[in-house]
Design a protein around this motif. Structure first.
Motif, PDB file in Angstrom:
ATOM      1  N   ALA A   1      43.243  52.689  32.101  1.00  0.00           N
ATOM      2  CA  ALA A   1      42.247  53.600  31.565  1.00  0.00           C
ATOM      3  C   ALA A   1      41.044  52.793  31.073  1.00  0.00           C
ATOM      4  O   ALA A   1      41.176  51.620  30.726  1.00  0.00           O
ATOM      5  N   PRO A   2      39.840  53.386  31.070  1.00  0.00           N
ATOM      6  CA  PRO A   2      38.652  52.658  30.614  1.00  0.00           C
ATOM      7  C   PRO A   2      38.886  51.976  29.269  1.00  0.00           C
ATOM      8  O   PRO A   2      39.306  52.620  28.308  1.00  0.00           O
ATOM      9  N   SER A   3      38.637  50.682  29.235  1.00  0.00           N
ATOM     10  CA  SER A   3      38.933  49.895  28.044  1.00  0.00           C
ATOM     11  C   SER A   3      37.913  48.771  27.894  1.00  0.00           C
ATOM     12  O   SER A   3      37.309  48.320  28.884  1.00  0.00           O
ATOM     13  N   ARG A   4      37.739  48.308  26.665  1.00  0.00           N
ATOM     14  CA  ARG A   4      36.889  47.142  26.400  1.00  0.00           C
ATOM     15  C   ARG A   4      37.724  45.872  26.273  1.00  0.00           C
ATOM     16  O   ARG A   4      37.174  44.792  26.061  1.00  0.00           O
ATOM     17  N   ASN A   5      39.040  46.015  26.377  1.00  0.00           N
ATOM     18  CA  ASN A   5      39.941  44.875  26.256  1.00  0.00           C
ATOM     19  C   ASN A   5      40.076  44.180  27.610  1.00  0.00           C
ATOM     20  O   ASN A   5      40.773  44.661  28.505  1.00  0.00           O
ATOM     21  N   HIS A   6      39.395  43.046  27.769  1.00  0.00           N
ATOM     22  CA  HIS A   6      39.394  42.362  29.060  1.00  0.00           C
ATOM     23  C   HIS A   6      40.777  41.868  29.453  1.00  0.00           C
ATOM     24  O   HIS A   6      41.116  41.821  30.642  1.00  0.00           O
ATOM     25  N   THR A   7      41.595  41.517  28.475  1.00  0.00           N
ATOM     26  CA  THR A   7      42.950  41.043  28.789  1.00  0.00           C
ATOM     27  C   THR A   7      43.764  42.133  29.469  1.00  0.00           C
ATOM     28  O   THR A   7      44.441  41.901  30.480  1.00  0.00           O
ATOM     29  N   ASP A   8      43.709  43.346  28.930  1.00  0.00           N
ATOM     30  CA  ASP A   8      44.436  44.466  29.538  1.00  0.00           C
ATOM     31  C   ASP A   8      43.931  44.755  30.942  1.00  0.00           C
ATOM     32  O   ASP A   8      44.717  45.048  31.855  1.00  0.00           O
ATOM     33  N   ILE A   9      42.625  44.676  31.111  1.00  0.00           N
ATOM     34  CA  ILE A   9      42.035  44.973  32.418  1.00  0.00           C
ATOM     35  C   ILE A   9      42.475  43.942  33.448  1.00  0.00           C
ATOM     36  O   ILE A   9      42.878  44.278  34.570  1.00  0.00           O
ATOM     37  N   LEU A  10      42.420  42.675  33.077  1.00  0.00           N
ATOM     38  CA  LEU A  10      42.806  41.608  34.009  1.00  0.00           C
ATOM     39  C   LEU A  10      44.288  41.675  34.340  1.00  0.00           C
ATOM     40  O   LEU A  10      44.689  41.410  35.487  1.00  0.00           O
ATOM     41  N   ASN A  11      45.103  42.042  33.361  1.00  0.00           N
ATOM     42  CA  ASN A  11      46.542  42.200  33.634  1.00  0.00           C
ATOM     43  C   ASN A  11      46.784  43.314  34.644  1.00  0.00           C
ATOM     44  O   ASN A  11      47.656  43.206  35.517  1.00  0.00           O
ATOM     45  N   ALA A  12      46.024  44.394  34.513  1.00  0.00           N
ATOM     46  CA  ALA A  12      46.166  45.508  35.462  1.00  0.00           C
ATOM     47  C   ALA A  12      45.789  45.070  36.868  1.00  0.00           C
ATOM     48  O   ALA A  12      46.442  45.445  37.856  1.00  0.00           O
ATOM     49  N   VAL A  13      44.740  44.262  36.982  1.00  0.00           N
ATOM     50  CA  VAL A  13      44.313  43.764  38.299  1.00  0.00           C
ATOM     51  C   VAL A  13      45.393  42.866  38.903  1.00  0.00           C
ATOM     52  O   VAL A  13      45.706  42.957  40.094  1.00  0.00           O
ATOM     53  N   ASN A  14      45.980  42.015  38.076  1.00  0.00           N
ATOM     54  CA  ASN A  14      47.014  41.097  38.568  1.00  0.00           C
ATOM     55  C   ASN A  14      48.237  41.828  39.122  1.00  0.00           C
ATOM     56  O   ASN A  14      48.933  41.331  40.007  1.00  0.00           O
ATOM     57  N   GLN A  15      48.503  43.011  38.612  1.00  0.00           N
ATOM     58  CA  GLN A  15      49.705  43.752  38.992  1.00  0.00           C
ATOM     59  C   GLN A  15      49.523  44.618  40.228  1.00  0.00           C
ATOM     60  O   GLN A  15      50.468  45.269  40.674  1.00  0.00           O
ATOM     61  N   LEU A  16      48.340  44.642  40.803  1.00  0.00           N
ATOM     62  CA  LEU A  16      48.107  45.464  41.990  1.00  0.00           C
ATOM     63  C   LEU A  16      48.959  44.977  43.152  1.00  0.00           C
ATOM     64  O   LEU A  16      49.032  43.783  43.438  1.00  0.00           O
ATOM     65  N   GLN A  17      49.607  45.922  43.826  1.00  0.00           N
ATOM     66  CA  GLN A  17      50.480  45.611  44.954  1.00  0.00           C
ATOM     67  C   GLN A  17      50.074  46.435  46.169  1.00  0.00           C
ATOM     68  O   GLN A  17      49.601  47.566  46.039  1.00  0.00           O
ATOM     69  N   LEU A  18      50.290  45.862  47.360  1.00  0.00           N
ATOM     70  CA  LEU A  18      49.964  46.557  48.600  1.00  0.00           C
ATOM     71  C   LEU A  18      50.892  47.747  48.826  1.00  0.00           C
ATOM     72  O   LEU A  18      52.090  47.685  48.531  1.00  0.00           O
ATOM     73  N   GLN A  19      50.300  48.836  49.367  1.00  0.00           N
ATOM     74  CA  GLN A  19      51.063  50.039  49.692  1.00  0.00           C
ATOM     75  C   GLN A  19      50.555  50.575  51.030  1.00  0.00           C
ATOM     76  O   GLN A  19      49.629  50.020  51.624  1.00  0.00           O
ATOM     77  N   ALA A  20      51.126  51.669  51.477  1.00  0.00           N
ATOM     78  CA  ALA A  20      50.719  52.256  52.759  1.00  0.00           C
ATOM     79  C   ALA A  20      49.654  53.322  52.536  1.00  0.00           C
ATOM     80  O   ALA A  20      49.551  53.911  51.467  1.00  0.00           O
ATOM     81  N   GLY A  21      48.845  53.567  53.604  1.00  0.00           N
ATOM     82  CA  GLY A  21      47.865  54.645  53.560  1.00  0.00           C
ATOM     83  C   GLY A  21      46.574  54.239  52.874  1.00  0.00           C
ATOM     84  O   GLY A  21      46.518  53.250  52.137  1.00  0.00           O
ATOM     85  N   THR A  22      45.513  55.035  53.118  1.00  0.00           N
ATOM     86  CA  THR A  22      44.207  54.785  52.485  1.00  0.00           C
ATOM     87  C   THR A  22      43.559  56.117  52.139  1.00  0.00           C
ATOM     88  O   THR A  22      43.030  56.801  53.013  1.00  0.00           O
ATOM     89  N   ALA A  23      43.618  56.499  50.871  1.00  0.00           N
ATOM     90  CA  ALA A  23      43.063  57.785  50.424  1.00  0.00           C
ATOM     91  C   ALA A  23      41.791  57.537  49.615  1.00  0.00           C
ATOM     92  O   ALA A  23      41.790  57.579  48.384  1.00  0.00           O
ATOM     93  N   ILE A  24      40.686  57.284  50.324  1.00  0.00           N
ATOM     94  CA  ILE A  24      39.416  56.999  49.643  1.00  0.00           C
ATOM     95  C   ILE A  24      38.922  58.226  48.878  1.00  0.00           C
ATOM     96  O   ILE A  24      38.430  58.114  47.748  1.00  0.00           O
ATOM     97  N   GLY A  25      39.063  59.398  49.498  1.00  0.00           N
ATOM     98  CA  GLY A  25      38.639  60.618  48.815  1.00  0.00           C
ATOM     99  C   GLY A  25      39.388  60.840  47.517  1.00  0.00           C
ATOM    100  O   GLY A  25      38.810  61.252  46.504  1.00  0.00           O
ATOM    101  N   SER A  26      40.689  60.555  47.522  1.00  0.00           N
ATOM    102  CA  SER A  26      41.485  60.692  46.298  1.00  0.00           C
ATOM    103  C   SER A  26      40.988  59.735  45.229  1.00  0.00           C
ATOM    104  O   SER A  26      40.911  60.083  44.048  1.00  0.00           O
ATOM    105  N   ALA A  27      40.624  58.517  45.628  1.00  0.00           N
ATOM    106  CA  ALA A  27      40.136  57.523  44.672  1.00  0.00           C
ATOM    107  C   ALA A  27      38.866  58.009  43.992  1.00  0.00           C
ATOM    108  O   ALA A  27      38.677  57.821  42.787  1.00  0.00           O
ATOM    109  N   ILE A  28      37.980  58.646  44.758  1.00  0.00           N
ATOM    110  CA  ILE A  28      36.733  59.154  44.178  1.00  0.00           C
ATOM    111  C   ILE A  28      37.028  60.262  43.177  1.00  0.00           C
ATOM    112  O   ILE A  28      36.464  60.304  42.075  1.00  0.00           O
ATOM    113  N   LEU A  29      37.940  61.179  43.544  1.00  0.00           N
ATOM    114  CA  LEU A  29      38.277  62.279  42.638  1.00  0.00           C
ATOM    115  C   LEU A  29      38.936  61.766  41.357  1.00  0.00           C
ATOM    116  O   LEU A  29      38.613  62.219  40.253  1.00  0.00           O
ATOM    117  N   ILE A  30      39.872  60.830  41.493  1.00  0.00           N
ATOM    118  CA  ILE A  30      40.551  60.283  40.319  1.00  0.00           C
ATOM    119  C   ILE A  30      39.553  59.551  39.429  1.00  0.00           C
ATOM    120  O   ILE A  30      39.592  59.653  38.195  1.00  0.00           O
TER     121      ILE A  30
END
Length: 354
Positions: free
Chosen positions: A146-175
């Motif tokens: 969620a939107p945060s000013r805590n850079h540590t939390d943000i960087l941890n979230a980026v590090n945890q990203l994992q590959l998955q199937a499919g590409t829902a660009i429209g869903s990303a815009i709505l979310i």
């Protein structure tokens, strides 16, 4: 960089004749005085030595007065200039593609790892006042931070990203939009449907809107909402979810700009994983259209370094941006300084202002 200056009331520029006439009168009066002194040398001999040595002060005071008058007239004409000003962005949503195509290594070490590295540097460059949210998307889109000013939390979230199937660009815009506007009333249960044929009534706030988005709110010009922006990174090939072009129009109606970043190569690459293989190529046209619809901009990165440079450029843009603004107040301030200096010089020279 030079900037054009326009005037909202250009007709008032005709008043510039006033300081021109005053300057002409002063020059004529000065020459007349000089001619008189040359005609009668005895008058010059009787003047104090200090007056001769500081003759330039006699001209500096009127010059400052003329400058002040000129600046005031220019200010009255309401000048408008395009200048670099601090942005109003206090929320930035980074939407990152984590679909299988991001496994391709046409961007070293691979698209996803290059994206993570660039995003981390982008986060570190943001001021503490900016909230950053992370949205990942593959078959579905979700808020991983969620939107945060805590850079540590943000960087941890980026590090945890994992590959998955499919590409829902429209869903990303709505979310991403729903993260910026929690009261937007997007039925997120419809954000993962298969792409559907364009509906001519799609943009009408009708009850049967396939995206089930509340469109009864006031529509604003694209790019007019300056408090938030979306940065979407993908290869542009949507395979599921709502039409990204249509969802970008919803963002445009809310005034939110989407800056799209294309990663990969147009010729593509065959990616194999878990017994399946597919060719993944960059679809720049879709990403350009998404950005264009919202008043944003499309940027391309062919290498990891270029991707980092793109995010650095975005970081600078989110700190300062070109905006049209009236600069009359600045001219009035300078005019006041000139007028005050003119009056002080006149007092020092002759103990009177006039």
């Amino acid at each position: 960089m030079g900037y054009d200056v326009n005037f909202l009331w250009p007709e008032l520029l005709a008043l510039l004749l006033v300081p021109i006439v005053f300057a002409a009168w002063y020059i004529r009066a000065t020459r007349k005085t000089t001619d008189t002194l040359q005609r009668y040398p005895g008058l010059t001999a009787s003047l104090p030595t200090a007056s001769k040595d500081r003759a330039f002060l006699r001209h500096l005071s009127p010059a400052l007065f003329i400058a002040a008058l000129t600046l005031l007239i220019l200010a009255f004409a309401r000048p408008v200039a395009t200048v670099m000003l601090p942005t109003l962005h206090n929320t930035i949503i980074l939407a990152l593609d984590v679909s299988g195509s991001m496994r391709a290594d046409d961007v070293q070490p691979n698209r996803l790892d290059a994206a993570k590295a660039a995003v981390k540097e982008f986060v570190e460059l943001q001021p503490d006042s900016t909230r950053i949210g992370i949205v990942s998307f593959a078959t579905a889109a979700s808020v991983v931070q969620a939107p945060s000013r805590n850079h540590t939390d943000i960087l941890n979230a980026v590090n945890q990203l994992q590959l998955q199937a499919g590409t829902a660009i429209g869903s990303a815009i709505l979310i991403s939009l729903n993260t910026i506007f929690p009261d937007l009333k997007i039925d997120l249960g419809t954000a993962d449907f298969e792409p559907r044929a364009p509906d001519k009534n799609l943009r009408n706030p009708a009850a049967n809107d396939p995206l089930r988005v509340d469109r009864s709110q006031t529509i604003v010009p694209p790019g007019s909402y300056k408090n938030a922006a979306i940065v979407l990174l993908s290869d542009g090939e949507a395979t599921t979810g709502p039409d990204p072009i249509e969802t970008s129009r919803i963002a445009a109606e809310r005034g939110v700009r989407i800056f799209t970043v294309g990663i990969g190569t147009a010729e593509g690459q065959v990616v194999s994983y878990g017994g399946w293989s597919m060719k993944v190529a960059l679809n720049e046209d879709a990403l350009r259209k998404i950005a264009s619809n919202t008043g944003g901009e499309y940027m391309y990165a062919a290498t990891g370094q270029q991707l980092t440079d793109v995010y650095k450029s975005l970081s600078a843009r989110f700190a300062y941006e070109e905006r049209e603004t009236e600069i009359g107040a600045i001219l009035v301030g300078v005019a006041a300084v000139c007028a005050l200096a003119s009056a002080l010089l006149a007092l020092l020279r002759s103990h009177r202002i006039f």
